[in-house]
Design an enzyme around this catalytic site. Structure first.
Site, PDB file in Angstrom:
ATOM      1  N   SER A 180     -18.821 -16.354 -82.197  1.00 37.70           N
ATOM      2  CA  SER A 180     -17.728 -16.806 -82.701  1.00 37.70           C
ATOM      3  C   SER A 180     -17.003 -14.929 -83.041  1.00 37.70           C
ATOM      4  O   SER A 180     -16.313 -15.077 -82.462  1.00 37.70           O
ATOM      5  CB  SER A 180     -18.710 -16.833 -84.374  1.00 37.70           C
ATOM      6  OG  SER A 180     -17.461 -17.140 -85.275  1.00 37.70           O
ATOM      7  N   ASP A 216     -18.260 -28.395 -84.254  1.00 37.58           N
ATOM      8  CA  ASP A 216     -17.031 -26.551 -84.780  1.00 37.58           C
ATOM      9  C   ASP A 216     -16.236 -27.460 -85.493  1.00 37.58           C
ATOM     10  O   ASP A 216     -15.473 -27.670 -85.242  1.00 37.58           O
ATOM     11  CB  ASP A 216     -17.073 -26.229 -83.418  1.00 37.58           C
ATOM     12  CG  ASP A 216     -17.364 -25.018 -83.786  1.00 37.58           C
ATOM     13  OD1 ASP A 216     -16.314 -24.696 -85.312  1.00 37.58           O
ATOM     14  OD2 ASP A 216     -17.184 -23.820 -83.083  1.00 37.58           O
ATOM     15  N   HIS A 243     -20.181 -24.648 -85.752  1.00 39.57           N
ATOM     16  CA  HIS A 243     -20.217 -23.598 -85.411  1.00 39.57           C
ATOM     17  C   HIS A 243     -21.692 -22.137 -85.845  1.00 39.57           C
ATOM     18  O   HIS A 243     -21.651 -22.009 -86.686  1.00 39.57           O
ATOM     19  CB  HIS A 243     -18.955 -22.782 -86.587  1.00 39.57           C
ATOM     20  CG  HIS A 243     -18.336 -21.666 -85.984  1.00 39.57           C
ATOM     21  ND1 HIS A 243     -16.908 -21.651 -85.181  1.00 39.57           N
ATOM     22  CD2 HIS A 243     -18.136 -20.274 -86.866  1.00 39.57           C
ATOM     23  CE1 HIS A 243     -17.283 -20.160 -84.853  1.00 39.57           C
ATOM     24  NE2 HIS A 243     -17.586 -19.602 -86.301  1.00 39.57           N
TER      25      HIS A 243
END
Length: 271
Positions: free
Chosen positions: A96, A225, A253
């Site tokens: 991320s 995601d 995610h």
């Protein structure tokens, strides 16, 4: 470990004689999101370094809402760790926001990067799909903040803010176990929210220059995601010459959950 900007808390696994690998967590996330067993699996062949970003874990914290640093400083922190602990060059793994930091290191500090793994992140730019409905709902109607003096309430909060982003692979007990460690170790867990105030303030965008990356690269992305739908991972792999794309069915995610480690760890070690 100290650099010119700050002092960071870090931990290592494995032999210092092995090739180093630096694990970079996402926004508001301490090193605890890289679980010890995951690190130990990598440490069978690598010298693993995980660390607490500023405002997480045992690294220095600023008052909530008042970060005394920028996104560029978070990049500099990781580069400083590579210099001080990894001998100046490492396989860099980021998830991320950590994946964005890893992209910046690869583009702007290419001599520090031996290999690159980018997880649940994006090259940015136009033409990519927006977040899915459940991610937009989580942003528009966030979980109420807990009583930050109540550890159990904070653990519950950390689990619930993870849930809408985690995809079909959501191990609630494992997530709660990580959250307990986060709360137990944090100097001030509330301060981790400062990352959201600096995440867009990271200087030059590495995205347009990803074609310059010349190290072995693995892009890991979840089919579920909701923040960066799969097209983001596909675009990232296309942008970096020779990059391999590993799509994980049902992952959202998130840092790769335990059910994916039998695939993820060998893929990372193969670089």
């Amino acid at each position: 470990m100290a650099n010119r900007m700050t002092t960071l808390c870090f931990e290592t696994f494995g032999s210092p004689a092995a090739p180093p690998i630096l694990l970079i967590s996402g926004a508001a996330a301490s090193m605890d999101y890289w679980e010890p067993e995951f690190c130990e699996r990598l440490a069978a062949e690598r010298y693993v370094i995980r660390f607490d970003h500023r405002d997480t874990g045992r690294s220095p914290t600023d008052p909530p809402g008042k970060p005394g640093y920028t996104g560029d400083d978070l990049v500099s922190d990781a580069v400083g760790l590579i210099d001080a602990v990894a001998g100046g060059r490492a396989h860099v793994v980021g998830v991320s926001m950590g994946g964005g930091i890893a992209q910046s290191i690869a583009v702007f500090h290419p001599d520090r990067v031996a290999a690159l793994t980018l997880i649940a992140t994006s090259p940015g730019g136009d033409g990519l799909p927006p977040p899915a409905d459940r991610a937009r709902t989580a942003f528009d109607n966030p979980e109420p903040e807990p009583d930050w003096t109540d550890p159990d309430a904070v653990v519950d909060y950390l689990v619930e803010i993870e849930r809408p982003f985690a995809g079909r692979i959501f191990d609630e007990e494992a997530t709660r176990e990580v959250a307990r460690r986060v709360v137990a170790r944090a100097t001030n867990v509330q301060s981790s929210g400062n990352h959201w105030l600096v995440v867009g303030d990271a200087g030059e965008d590495p995205g347009p220059r990803l074609g310059e990356v010349r190290v072995p690269t693995l892009v890991i992305h979840g089919t579920d995601d909701p923040l960066f739908p799969p097209a983001h991972g596909e675009a990232l792999a296309r942008a970096i010459p020779g990059a391999r794309l590993l799509m994980l069915d049902g992952m959202g995610h998130q840092t790769p959950p335990r059910s994916t480690w039998d695939v993820v760890v060998p893929a990372i070690l193969d670089l």
